[in-house]
Design an enzyme around this catalytic site. Structure first.
Site, PDB file in Angstrom:
ATOM      1  N   CYS A   1       0.830  -1.207   0.000  1.00 23.63           N
ATOM      2  CA  CYS A   1       0.000   0.000   0.000  1.00 23.63           C
ATOM      3  C   CYS A   1       0.868   1.262   0.000  1.00 23.63           C
ATOM      4  O   CYS A   1       1.566   1.535   0.982  1.00 23.63           O
ATOM      5  CB  CYS A   1      -0.911  -0.039   1.226  1.00 23.63           C
TER       6      CYS A   1
ATOM      7  N   CYS B   1       0.151   3.703   2.834  1.00 23.65           N
ATOM      8  CA  CYS B   1       0.636   3.123   4.099  1.00 23.65           C
ATOM      9  C   CYS B   1       2.130   3.378   4.254  1.00 23.65           C
ATOM     10  O   CYS B   1       2.601   3.761   5.338  1.00 23.65           O
ATOM     11  CB  CYS B   1       0.395   1.612   4.143  1.00 23.65           C
TER      12      CYS B   1
END
Length: 156
Positions: A79, A82
Site C-alpha cells: 500500500c 501506508c
C-alpha cells in the site's frame, strides 16, 4: 486508573502495561510512566518510541490487558499511502508514548484481524480502550494529525 486504599494509606495509581517484547503484563505506577520503566520479566524497555509490530496472537493481549489506550495502524506492505504514512506514524509514536501503546498490524499477515475489525481500506487507524474500539480513521495522515486525532479520541 484505580486508586486503592489500604488501611487508610493511599497507594499510588498504577496501570497494567503489556511488554512490547515478551508480552508480560507489568504493573507500573502512573507516576513512573515517563521514567523509562522496564519489564519485570525480560528487563527491556516498556516504551521504545516506535510502533510495535503485532501478530494476531499478540494483538489481543495488547488491547485486552493493557490499561493504556492502544493506537493501531492497520496497513499492508503493498500500500503506497501506508508506506508514505509510516515515518509519520513513527514520529507520532515518539510523541504519544507513554500515554498510548502505538502498534502496527500488517493486514496481509493478520487477515483474521482485518476481517474481525472489518478493515475495508488501508491505512486505517483505530483506537482501542479497555479492549474495545472507540474510534476509527481511514486514510494517511501526517504526524501532527495522528497525534491530534489520538489525543482527541482518547478523551471520549
Amino acid at each position: 486508573m484505580n486508586t486503592a486504599t489500604d488501611n487508610n494509606a493511599t497507594r499510588t495509581d498504577s496501570l497494567h502495561i503489556v511488554c512490547p517484547h515478551c508480552d508480560a503484563v507489568n504493573r507500573v505506577p502512573a507516576t513512573r510512566l515517563g521514567q523509562d520503566p522496564t519489564c519485570g520479566k525480560c528487563q527491556r524497555d516498556l516504551f521504545t518510541g516506535k510502533p510495535v509490530d503485532l501478530s494476531s496472537a499478540r494483538f489481543l493481549k495488547q488491547i485486552e490487558r493493557s490499561e493504556l489506550p492502544v493506537l493501531v495502524d492497520f496497513w499492508a506492505p503493498w500500500c503506497g499511502p501506508c508506506l508514505s504514512m509510516a515515518p509519520f506514524y513513527e514520529q507520532a509514536a515518539q510523541r504519544l508514548e507513554p500515554d498510548f501503546r502505538v502498534v502496527k498490524v500488517n493486514t496481509e499477515e493478520a487477515q483474521d484481524l482485518a476481517a474481525r475489525y472489518a478493515i475495508r481500506s488501508i491505512p486505517t487507524l483505530a483506537l482501542f480502550k479497555g479492549g474495545r474500539e472507540v474510534a476509527r480513521q481511514p486514510g494517511a495522515m501526517d504526524a501532527n494529525s495522528i497525534v491530534a486525532w489520538a489525543q482527541q479520541n482518547n478523551r471520549r
